[in-house]
Design a protein around this motif. Structure first.
Motif, mmCIF file in Angstrom:
data_model
loop_
_atom_site.group_PDB
_atom_site.id
_atom_site.type_symbol
_atom_site.label_atom_id
_atom_site.label_comp_id
_atom_site.label_asym_id
_atom_site.label_seq_id
_atom_site.Cartn_x
_atom_site.Cartn_y
_atom_site.Cartn_z
ATOM 1 N N ASP A 90 0.682 -1.199 0.116
ATOM 2 C CA ASP A 90 0.115 -0.087 -0.102
ATOM 3 C C ASP A 90 0.963 1.283 0.174
ATOM 4 O OD1 ASP A 90 0.941 -0.143 2.462
ATOM 5 O OD2 ASP A 90 -0.831 0.113 3.724
ATOM 6 N N LEU A 91 2.173 1.189 -0.478
ATOM 7 C CA LEU A 91 2.933 2.312 -0.506
ATOM 8 C C LEU A 91 2.593 3.549 -1.222
ATOM 9 C CD1 LEU A 91 6.709 0.767 -0.765
ATOM 10 C CD2 LEU A 91 5.589 1.929 1.234
ATOM 11 N N ARG A 92 1.768 3.260 -2.329
ATOM 12 C CA ARG A 92 1.352 4.149 -3.194
ATOM 13 C C ARG A 92 0.087 4.776 -2.689
ATOM 14 N NH1 ARG A 92 2.970 2.711 -9.295
ATOM 15 N NH2 ARG A 92 2.303 4.949 -9.518
ATOM 16 N N ARG A 93 -0.658 4.188 -1.656
ATOM 17 C CA ARG A 93 -1.841 4.941 -1.135
ATOM 18 C C ARG A 93 -1.518 5.762 0.071
ATOM 19 N NH1 ARG A 93 -6.377 0.625 -1.390
ATOM 20 N NH2 ARG A 93 -5.983 -0.511 -3.456
ATOM 21 N N HIS A 94 -0.532 5.839 0.467
ATOM 22 C CA HIS A 94 -0.358 6.560 1.499
ATOM 23 C C HIS A 94 0.897 7.497 1.303
ATOM 24 C CE1 HIS A 94 -2.568 4.214 4.462
ATOM 25 N NE2 HIS A 94 -2.345 3.262 3.617
ATOM 26 N N PRO A 95 1.220 8.592 2.191
ATOM 27 C CA PRO A 95 2.266 9.383 1.995
ATOM 28 C C PRO A 95 3.438 8.625 2.378
ATOM 29 C CG PRO A 95 0.643 10.372 3.430
ATOM 30 C CD PRO A 95 0.168 9.173 3.374
ATOM 31 N N MET A 96 4.657 9.099 2.058
ATOM 32 C CA MET A 96 6.050 8.372 2.073
ATOM 33 C C MET A 96 6.242 7.845 3.335
ATOM 34 S SD MET A 96 9.439 7.821 2.301
ATOM 35 C CE MET A 96 9.656 9.387 3.087
ATOM 36 N N ARG A 97 6.359 6.653 3.776
ATOM 37 C CA ARG A 97 6.732 6.441 5.029
ATOM 38 C C ARG A 97 8.344 6.021 5.203
ATOM 39 N NH1 ARG A 97 2.479 2.654 7.305
ATOM 40 N NH2 ARG A 97 0.671 2.845 5.830
ATOM 41 N N PRO A 98 8.814 6.628 6.327
ATOM 42 C CA PRO A 98 10.243 6.425 6.376
ATOM 43 C C PRO A 98 10.510 4.796 6.385
ATOM 44 C CG PRO A 98 9.421 7.232 8.374
ATOM 45 C CD PRO A 98 8.206 7.273 7.315
ATOM 46 N N SER B 58 26.040 4.266 -13.163
ATOM 47 C CA SER B 58 25.920 2.972 -12.896
ATOM 48 C C SER B 58 25.149 2.765 -11.427
ATOM 49 C CB SER B 58 26.974 2.128 -12.822
ATOM 50 O OG SER B 58 28.069 2.772 -11.861
ATOM 51 N N SER B 59 25.402 3.543 -10.482
ATOM 52 C CA SER B 59 24.845 3.529 -9.347
ATOM 53 C C SER B 59 23.252 4.044 -9.102
ATOM 54 C CB SER B 59 25.256 4.250 -7.996
ATOM 55 O OG SER B 59 25.623 5.616 -8.497
ATOM 56 N N PHE B 60 22.877 4.750 -10.096
ATOM 57 C CA PHE B 60 21.584 5.311 -10.236
ATOM 58 C C PHE B 60 20.860 3.734 -10.797
ATOM 59 C CE2 PHE B 60 21.707 9.755 -9.539
ATOM 60 C CZ PHE B 60 20.429 9.775 -8.730
ATOM 61 N N GLU B 61 21.275 3.365 -11.840
ATOM 62 C CA GLU B 61 20.753 2.005 -12.471
ATOM 63 C C GLU B 61 20.733 0.948 -11.360
ATOM 64 O OE1 GLU B 61 22.709 0.731 -15.983
ATOM 65 O OE2 GLU B 61 21.306 -0.704 -16.347
ATOM 66 N N ILE B 62 21.516 0.536 -10.609
ATOM 67 C CA ILE B 62 21.704 -0.485 -9.707
ATOM 68 C C ILE B 62 20.682 0.087 -8.834
ATOM 69 C CG2 ILE B 62 22.830 -1.634 -7.884
ATOM 70 C CD1 ILE B 62 25.483 -1.337 -9.580
ATOM 71 N N ALA B 63 20.628 1.202 -8.117
ATOM 72 C CA ALA B 63 19.634 1.627 -7.217
ATOM 73 C C ALA B 63 18.229 1.308 -7.638
ATOM 74 C CB ALA B 63 19.896 3.083 -6.798
ATOM 75 N N GLY B 64 17.900 1.826 -8.836
ATOM 76 C CA GLY B 64 16.588 1.577 -9.412
ATOM 77 C C GLY B 64 16.355 0.079 -9.514
ATOM 78 N N LYS B 65 17.187 -0.744 -9.912
ATOM 79 C CA LYS B 65 16.829 -2.198 -10.226
ATOM 80 C C LYS B 65 16.805 -2.934 -8.973
ATOM 81 C CE LYS B 65 18.291 -2.730 -14.832
ATOM 82 N NZ LYS B 65 19.568 -2.910 -15.695
ATOM 83 N N TRP B 66 17.510 -2.320 -7.763
ATOM 84 C CA TRP B 66 17.456 -3.087 -6.587
ATOM 85 C C TRP B 66 16.133 -2.938 -5.951
ATOM 86 C CZ3 TRP B 66 22.865 -2.887 -4.084
ATOM 87 C CH2 TRP B 66 23.714 -3.587 -4.731
ATOM 88 N N ARG B 302 21.214 6.629 -3.322
ATOM 89 C CA ARG B 302 20.398 6.839 -4.565
ATOM 90 C C ARG B 302 19.033 6.182 -4.486
ATOM 91 N NH1 ARG B 302 25.994 7.965 -6.912
ATOM 92 N NH2 ARG B 302 25.727 10.107 -6.991
ATOM 93 N N MET B 303 19.068 4.878 -3.693
ATOM 94 C CA MET B 303 17.993 3.995 -3.353
ATOM 95 C C MET B 303 17.076 4.936 -2.638
ATOM 96 S SD MET B 303 19.608 0.324 -2.663
ATOM 97 C CE MET B 303 17.941 -0.677 -2.714
ATOM 98 N N ALA B 304 17.670 5.535 -1.334
ATOM 99 C CA ALA B 304 16.954 6.409 -0.702
ATOM 100 C C ALA B 304 16.194 7.527 -1.152
ATOM 101 C CB ALA B 304 17.814 6.652 0.446
ATOM 102 N N VAL B 305 16.962 7.983 -2.313
ATOM 103 C CA VAL B 305 16.499 9.285 -2.865
ATOM 104 C C VAL B 305 15.243 8.734 -3.921
ATOM 105 C CG1 VAL B 305 16.970 10.787 -4.727
ATOM 106 C CG2 VAL B 305 18.338 10.739 -2.783
ATOM 107 N N LEU B 306 15.504 7.691 -4.449
ATOM 108 C CA LEU B 306 14.325 7.397 -5.421
ATOM 109 C C LEU B 306 13.192 6.648 -4.424
ATOM 110 C CD1 LEU B 306 16.120 5.006 -7.815
ATOM 111 C CD2 LEU B 306 14.950 7.059 -8.198
ATOM 112 N N TYR B 307 13.436 6.262 -3.193
ATOM 113 C CA TYR B 307 12.219 5.764 -2.337
ATOM 114 C C TYR B 307 11.504 6.979 -1.897
ATOM 115 C CZ TYR B 307 9.835 3.808 1.748
ATOM 116 O OH TYR B 307 9.017 3.663 2.266
ATOM 117 N N HIS B 308 12.178 8.122 -1.362
ATOM 118 C CA HIS B 308 11.541 9.287 -1.048
ATOM 119 C C HIS B 308 10.763 10.143 -2.087
ATOM 120 C CE1 HIS B 308 12.765 9.817 3.192
ATOM 121 N NE2 HIS B 308 13.722 8.750 2.800
#
Lengths: 196, 326
Positions: A90-98, B58-66, B302-308
Motif C-alpha cells: 500500500d506504499l502508493r496509497r499513503h504518504p511516504m513512510r520512512p 551505474s549507481s542510479f541504475e543499480i539503485a533502481g533495479k534493486w 540513491r535508493m533512498a532518494v528514489l524511495y523518498h
C-alpha cells in the motif's frame, strides 16, 4: 504500529464515545508469558527459535517475548526486528513512510523457527509483507505468528499461531496498543465506532 | 518532500536526515545475498546522461533495479539529440511514455531545472554543468555521518577546483544544512566569483593557503579533495600541474600533518581521481581514505532518494497539482 488504517493512532482521550481499556499492563505481561509457554510447548523447547518483532510496537513486544521464553528455558533466545516497509503493498496509497533498519540476529534465520511478533493482527497485509521480507533473508524451517491482539477482518488467508487476546471489533473502531518502550505506558485500548 | 531533487537546497534538514537514515537501511540491503526489494515495482526510471559518467549512472541504475523499478539508460550520444533534437523535445518525448523519474546529467548548468518545468515525471539532478550534484553531496554526508556521527560543529575542508565544481556547491549546502563548519580552499583563479557573499554566513570560511588551514588551531575532521576539471578549463587557471600540486595537492606530507592534529581525519574524493595532481597516491590509498566508502554509499543513498521521491502517494506530495497526477 504496523497495521494500516484504523490502528494508526490518535489521542483517545477526546474520543466522543469514550475509549475503553481492554488490556492493562499486567494483562499484557501475562499474555506474553502465556504466549512464551505456548511457543515453547509447540516447539518442544527453545532450540532453534528466533524471535523477530515487526516495528514499531512489535519490536519491543518481541524482545519481551524472547525474554519470557528465555526465562523459562534458561537460555538467551535470539531476538531481532524485521522492518517490512519496503515490502508493503500500500506504499502508493499513503504518504511516504520512512523505512527503518532490520536487525537480524547473527545466527541468521536459515533452518530456524522464526516467531514473528506484531501488536495487532488486522487485515493480514503486514504479515504478508513480513513473509516476503523473510523469504529474501533466508529459509526458515517454520514461521509462526504471535500477536498481542487479533481484531479480525482478515483480507488475506493468514492466521496467528499465538494470540494474546481475541478482540472482536467493527471496522470503524480503533484498536491502540501502547507499550512502555515507545509510548511510556502499557495498555490496549478500543475507541470510536458505534457503542456496543 | 518535494517532487524533484534539483538542488541540495530543495531538502530541509529534516528531509536530508530522513534520506540519510533511509540510506542506512538501504545499505543493509546491499550486504544481503538477495539484494532486491519490491518497493518500486512498476515504476520506470530513465537515466538521461548527456555527459560521461561511470559511478553516478551505474549507481542510479543499480539503485533502481534493486528496488524493482525498471531502469533504462539513455546517453546523449546514442539518442536523437545527436540528430539535432532539442533538450525540450527529448525530455517531453520520454515523459510522454509515462515514466516516473528522469535522472538527468547535462553539461549545462540549470538544465535539470529547465526540464522540471516541462515534464510530469520527477526530475533528479545527477549533475548539471557547474551548478549542483545533490546526490553526491548526500552520499558524502552519509559517508561522513557513518564515521563521525552527527555533523553539527564538525570542520570539513574542501580543496581544489571550486569554480567548475558542482560537487562543491551541493556539498556546501548539504554540510551547512547538517550544521557542519565548512572551509573551502582554492587558488585565486579557481575561487568562484561572488563567494564573498557566502563567506558572510556563520561557519563558512574561504582561504587561498591550504597549509595555513592545515596548521591552524582548528583541527580538520575531513578533507575533501575536488577533481581538477581539465575538460571544463580553457587554460590559464594555473601555470603547471606541478605548481598546482605543490600549492593545493594532498601530498603524503600534508596528510601526515593533518593526521598529527587529528588522527581520525578522513580523506575524501568524489572521483574520478587525478592521482598525482590533486591527490597523491599515498593519500588516496591511506587508511584515512574513505573514497571507496563513498562509492559504496552511492547506491544506498540513491535508493533512498528514489524511495523518498517515488514511493509515496503522489497526491500527498506538497507541490503536485491534482490535475497533473489525475
Amino acid at each position: 504500529m504496523s497495521c494500516p488504517d484504523l490502528t494508526e493512532s490518535e489521542p483517545t482521550s477526546k474520543a466522543p464515545d469514550g475509549a475503553r481499556d481492554v488490556l492493562s499492563g499486567d494483562d499484557i505481561s501475562r499474555a506474553l508469558r502465556r504466549i512464551g509457554h505456548e511457543v515453547i510447548e509447540r516447539n518442544k523447547g527453545a532450540e532453534n527459535l528466533v524471535v523477530l518483532g515487526i516495528p514499531t510496537r512489535g519490536a519491543p513486544l518481541g524482545r519481551r517475548l524472547a525474554a519470557a521464553i528465555g526465562a523459562v528455558e534458561g537460555i538467551d533466545v535470539p531476538v531481532g526486528e524485521l522492518d517490512i516497509t519496503l515490502y508493503r503493498d500500500d506504499l502508493r496509497r499513503h504518504p511516504m513512510r520512512p523505512a527503518h533498519r532490520s536487525h537480524i540476529p547473527p545466527e541468521g534465520i536459515d533452518d530456524k523457527v522464526v516467531v514473528l511478533v506484531d501488536d495487532v493482527l488486522y487485515s493480514g497485509r503486514t504479515i504478508r509483507a513480513a513473509l516476503d521480507a523473510l523469504a529474501e533473508l533466508g529459509r526458515p524451517r517454520a514461521v509462526r505468528l504471535a500477536v498481542l491482539v487479533d481484531r479480525g477482518h482478515r483480507e488475506l488467508p493468514i492466521r496467528a499461531d499465538h494470540v494474546g487476546k481475541n478482540l472482536p471489533t467493527s471496522r470503524d473502531e480503533r484498536v491502540q496498543v501502547r507499550v512502555v518502550e515507545v509510548d511510556g505506558l502499557d495498555v490496549v485500548r478500543i475507541s470510536g465506532g458505534e457503542a456496543r | 518532500m518535494t517532487r524533484h531533487l534539483i538542488s541540495s537546497a530543495d531538502l530541509s534538514r529534516e528531509e536530508t536526515i530522513a534520506i540519510l537514515e533511509t540510506a542506512v537501511s538501504m545499505h543493509d540491503l546491499q550486504r544481503r545475498d538477495v539484494k532486491k526489494v519490491p518497493t518500486l515495482r512498476g515504476r520506470t526510471v530513465i537515466n538521461l546522461f548527456f555527459e560521461d559518467s561511470t559511478r553516478t549512472r551505474s549507481s542510479f541504475e543499480i539503485a533502481g533495479k534493486w528496488m524493482s523499478a525498471d531502469t533504462i539508460n539513455l546517453s546523449g550520444k546514442g539518442s536523437s539529440t545527436s540528430k539535432g533534437e532539442s533538450l525540450r523535445d527529448t525530455a517531453r518525448t520520454i515523459d510522454a511514455m509515462s515514466v516516473d523519474a528522469l535522472v538527468i546529467r547535462h553539461q549545462a548548468s540549470g538544465a535539470c531545472h529547465q526540464v522540471a518545468q516541462w515534464v510530469r515525471a520527477s526530475v533528479i539532478n545527477a549533475g548539471d554543468g557547474m551548478h549542483e550534484h545533490p546526490t553526491q553531496a548526500l552520499l558524502d554526508a552519509y559517508t561522513l555521518r557513518t564515521r563521525l556521527g552527527e555533523l553539527d560543529g564538525r570542520h570539513i575542508v574542501l580543496v581544489g577546483d571550486l569554480t567548475h565544481s558542482r560537487v562543491f556547491r551541493s556539498n556546501v549546502i548539504t554540510l551547512k544544512t547538517l550544521g557542519a563548519r565548512v572551509t573551502v580552499v582554492a587558488p585565486p583563479t579557481l575561487m568562484p566569483s561572488g563567494i564573498g557573499t557566502w563567506s558572510a554566513t556563520d561557519g563558512f570560511a574561504t582561504g587561498w593557503d591550504l597549509d595555513a588551514v592545515i596548521d591552524s588551531d582548528d583541527p580538520v575532521d575531513a578533507v575533501m579533495m575536488l577533481r581538477v576539471q581539465r575538460e571544463r578549463m580553457s587554460g590559464g587557471y594555473f601555470p603547471t600541474a606541478r605548481e598546482y600540486t605543490v600549492g593545493y595537492g594532498l601530498t603524503r606530507e600534508r596528510l601526515e600533518r593533518l593526521v598529527a592534529r587529528n588522527p581520525e581525519v578522513l580523506v575524501m574524493h568524489p572521483g574520478p581521481m587525478n592521482r598525482g595532481l590533486e591527490i597523491a597516491a599515498d593519500a588516496a590509498d591511506a587508511p584515512q581514505s574513505v573514497v571507496l566508502d563513498q562509492v559504496s554509499a552511492g547506491v544506498a543513498v540513491r535508493m533512498a532518494v528514489l524511495y523518498h521521491l517515488l514511493a509515496g502517494d503522489e497526491s500527498t506530495r506538497d507541490d503536485v497539482e491534482r490535475s497533473v497526477s489525475a
